[in-house]
Design a protein around this motif. Structure first.
Motif, short mmCIF file in Angstrom:
data_model
loop_
_atom_site.label_atom_id
_atom_site.label_comp_id
_atom_site.label_asym_id
_atom_site.label_seq_id
_atom_site.Cartn_x
_atom_site.Cartn_y
_atom_site.Cartn_z
N ASP A 46 -52.12 -11.42 19.40
CA ASP A 46 -52.32 -12.88 18.79
C ASP A 46 -52.58 -13.86 19.86
O ASP A 46 -52.69 -15.06 19.52
N GLY A 47 -52.59 -13.24 21.13
CA GLY A 47 -52.97 -14.00 22.07
C GLY A 47 -54.60 -14.05 22.44
O GLY A 47 -55.12 -14.65 23.28
N GLN A 48 -55.33 -13.31 21.20
CA GLN A 48 -56.66 -13.21 21.48
C GLN A 48 -57.42 -14.00 20.43
O GLN A 48 -58.45 -13.80 19.90
N GLY A 49 -56.43 -14.68 19.34
CA GLY A 49 -57.27 -15.34 18.36
C GLY A 49 -58.34 -16.34 18.54
O GLY A 49 -59.35 -16.00 17.74
N LEU A 50 -58.45 -17.13 19.47
CA LEU A 50 -59.40 -17.88 19.56
C LEU A 50 -60.62 -17.26 20.19
O LEU A 50 -61.77 -17.56 19.72
N ALA A 51 -60.41 -16.27 21.09
CA ALA A 51 -61.44 -15.39 21.61
C ALA A 51 -62.20 -14.64 20.37
O ALA A 51 -63.28 -14.42 20.44
N MET A 52 -61.18 -14.20 19.45
CA MET A 52 -61.91 -13.54 18.30
C MET A 52 -62.77 -14.48 17.68
O MET A 52 -63.94 -14.21 17.15
N ALA A 53 -62.40 -15.72 17.52
CA ALA A 53 -63.01 -16.65 16.59
C ALA A 53 -64.48 -17.21 17.09
O ALA A 53 -65.53 -17.39 16.40
N VAL A 54 -64.78 -16.97 18.52
CA VAL A 54 -65.90 -17.45 19.15
C VAL A 54 -66.89 -16.02 19.56
O VAL A 54 -67.68 -16.03 20.15
N GLY A 55 -66.21 -14.84 19.09
CA GLY A 55 -67.11 -13.54 19.19
C GLY A 55 -66.80 -12.97 20.46
O GLY A 55 -67.87 -12.33 20.95
N ARG A 56 -65.44 -13.37 21.23
CA ARG A 56 -65.40 -12.54 22.58
C ARG A 56 -64.89 -11.45 22.67
O ARG A 56 -64.68 -10.53 23.52
N CYS A 57 -64.29 -10.55 21.51
CA CYS A 57 -63.66 -9.61 21.32
C CYS A 57 -63.43 -9.29 19.83
O CYS A 57 -63.82 -10.26 18.96
N TRP A 58 -63.41 -7.97 19.42
CA TRP A 58 -63.02 -7.27 18.28
C TRP A 58 -64.10 -7.74 17.33
O TRP A 58 -63.99 -7.97 16.00
N THR A 59 -65.34 -7.88 17.85
CA THR A 59 -66.43 -8.17 16.95
C THR A 59 -66.97 -7.17 15.86
O THR A 59 -67.45 -7.53 14.78
N ALA A 60 -66.33 -5.83 15.97
CA ALA A 60 -66.74 -4.93 14.84
C ALA A 60 -65.53 -5.30 13.53
O ALA A 60 -66.05 -4.89 12.56
N LEU A 61 -64.96 -6.06 13.86
CA LEU A 61 -63.64 -6.15 12.93
C LEU A 61 -63.72 -7.67 12.24
O LEU A 61 -62.98 -8.04 11.47
N THR A 62 -64.53 -8.60 12.69
CA THR A 62 -64.49 -9.92 12.56
C THR A 62 -66.07 -10.51 11.95
O THR A 62 -66.80 -9.81 12.41
N SER A 63 -65.93 -11.11 10.79
CA SER A 63 -67.07 -11.47 10.48
C SER A 63 -67.53 -12.81 10.85
O SER A 63 -68.78 -13.23 10.31
N THR A 64 -66.59 -13.51 11.32
CA THR A 64 -66.89 -14.89 11.82
C THR A 64 -66.97 -15.35 13.18
O THR A 64 -66.00 -14.77 14.03
N VAL A 65 -67.98 -15.77 13.53
CA VAL A 65 -68.18 -16.23 14.95
C VAL A 65 -68.69 -17.71 15.05
O VAL A 65 -69.82 -17.85 14.73
N LEU A 66 -67.78 -18.54 15.48
CA LEU A 66 -68.37 -19.98 15.71
C LEU A 66 -69.06 -20.17 17.09
O LEU A 66 -68.46 -19.51 18.20
N PRO A 67 -69.88 -20.89 17.35
CA PRO A 67 -70.66 -21.33 18.69
C PRO A 67 -69.37 -22.11 19.35
O PRO A 67 -68.67 -22.69 19.01
N GLU A 68 -69.44 -21.64 20.74
CA GLU A 68 -68.16 -22.15 21.57
C GLU A 68 -68.19 -23.62 21.46
O GLU A 68 -67.04 -24.17 21.79
N ASP A 69 -69.42 -24.31 21.39
CA ASP A 69 -69.60 -25.58 21.62
C ASP A 69 -68.96 -26.49 20.33
O ASP A 69 -69.30 -27.60 20.41
N ARG A 70 -68.60 -25.71 19.21
CA ARG A 70 -68.16 -26.29 18.09
C ARG A 70 -66.48 -26.34 17.96
O ARG A 70 -65.87 -26.38 17.02
N VAL A 71 -66.09 -25.93 19.43
CA VAL A 71 -64.59 -25.54 19.34
C VAL A 71 -63.96 -26.64 20.49
O VAL A 71 -64.41 -26.90 21.29
N LEU A 72 -62.94 -27.37 19.71
CA LEU A 72 -62.06 -28.21 20.68
C LEU A 72 -60.70 -27.42 20.86
O LEU A 72 -59.96 -27.37 19.70
N LEU A 73 -60.36 -27.09 22.06
CA LEU A 73 -58.82 -26.62 22.31
C LEU A 73 -57.90 -27.78 22.89
O LEU A 73 -58.30 -28.30 23.92
N ALA A 74 -56.80 -28.27 22.14
CA ALA A 74 -56.24 -29.31 22.70
C ALA A 74 -54.79 -28.92 22.87
O ALA A 74 -54.11 -28.24 22.20
N GLY A 75 -54.07 -29.56 24.03
CA GLY A 75 -52.71 -29.07 24.37
C GLY A 75 -52.53 -27.95 24.79
O GLY A 75 -51.10 -27.65 25.25
#
Length: 284
Positions: free
Chosen positions: A125-154
């Motif tokens: 669960d410390g890898q959730g955002l990395a999964m979302a932008v395609g940095r890991c677990w790519t064989a198991l994820t169907s969704t990859v967001l471009p990194e410039d569409r992500v805002l990490l706050a706080g």
């Protein structure tokens, strides 16, 4: 509103942060949404009987994607209560399936930007955002967001390798001090809004300062106040449609007086009021 409840933490049902979704229901989440005039359809997601952390996590994401897609098809707003952050990938999958430019605002005390190669703890669960932008677990994820569409706050508690990767990415990162700086927050949100059609708002409840009450065992000092978290949500909603939202990572064992539960329920009702169905928001 379709309230999707996923009471799992690392493949285990109703323990640790997996106890969070039912605790928030008990604290009045559905009652308060209905009191605000929302129609609420509750959907409980159950993992298969045979469970293992990695397999179960991705199966839960798939099941959430099905529920969220059904909500969107019906013109409803999907809201997710989840034990783990990575379950949000199911919400993103449903949003991206309809050819929309999806943005992600991720509020969290942590970066969730580790990968199996950098995370010595092996905590998925410390890898959730990395999964979302395609940095890991790519064989198991169907969704990859471009990194410039992500805002990490706080985010303020990051491993060294994780922080280095984040600084080298196109993800916009606003630590707590920058969130409190209205100018920095406004500029970041305006930049994101110019790149997307709709936004998913993800809130790991440990983005809040633990002086309210620790959201979980990973709570870190110098977090955002409840008002500051709500202000982020309002700033986003003023510039881009919030199509769906997640509240995650609440462990009621660390909140004996229910202060964080009260904060979370109030935030959920705000998000429900700000969100709207994305029907008609897609661009060709």
């Amino acid at each position: 509103m379709r309230l999707i409840e996923v009471p799992y933490d690392s493949g285990n049902r109703a323990v640790r942060m997996g106890a969070g979704p039912p605790a928030l229901i008990e604290a009045g989440a559905v009652r308060e949404l209905r009191a605000q005039g929302h129609q609420v359809i509750e959907r409980l997601v159950e993992a298969p009987a045979w469970r293992a952390e990695v397999r179960t996590a991705f199966e839960l994401q798939r099941l959430v994607a099905v529920e969220a897609a059904a909500a969107l098809d019906a013109g409803h707003v999907p809201l997710l209560l989840s034990g783990n952050c990575n379950t949000t990938l199911g919400m993103l999958s449903a949003l991206t399936a309809a050819r929309r430019r999806v943005g992600l605002v991720w509020l969290d005390a942590h970066g969730d930007f580790n990968t199996p190669d950098t995370d010595a703890s092996g905590f998925l669960d410390g890898q959730g955002l990395a999964m979302a932008v395609g940095r890991c677990w790519t064989a198991l994820t169907s969704t990859v967001l471009p990194e410039d569409r992500v805002l990490l706050a706080g985010a303020r508690s990051l491993d060294p390798a994780e922080e280095s990767a984040l600084r080298g990415s196109a993800v916009a990162w606003l630590p707590p001090g920058h969130v409190r700086d209205g100018t920095s927050l406004r500029r970041a949100v305006e930049t994101l809004a110019g790149r997307v059609d709709i936004v998913h708002l993800h809130v790991d409840l440990d983005v809040h300062d633990p002086s309210i009450a620790p959201a979980n065992s990973y709570a870190a000092p110098d977090g955002l106040s409840a008002d500051e978290v709500r202000q982020v949500a309002r700033q986003v909603a003023a510039r881009a449609p919030i199509a769906s939202a997640t509240l995650a990572s609440y462990d009621p064992a660390y909140d004996p007086h229910g202060r964080m539960a009260h904060t979370a329920v109030a935030l959920l009702t705000l998000l429900a009021g700000l969100a709207r169905s994305p029907v008609g928001e897609a661009r060709p």
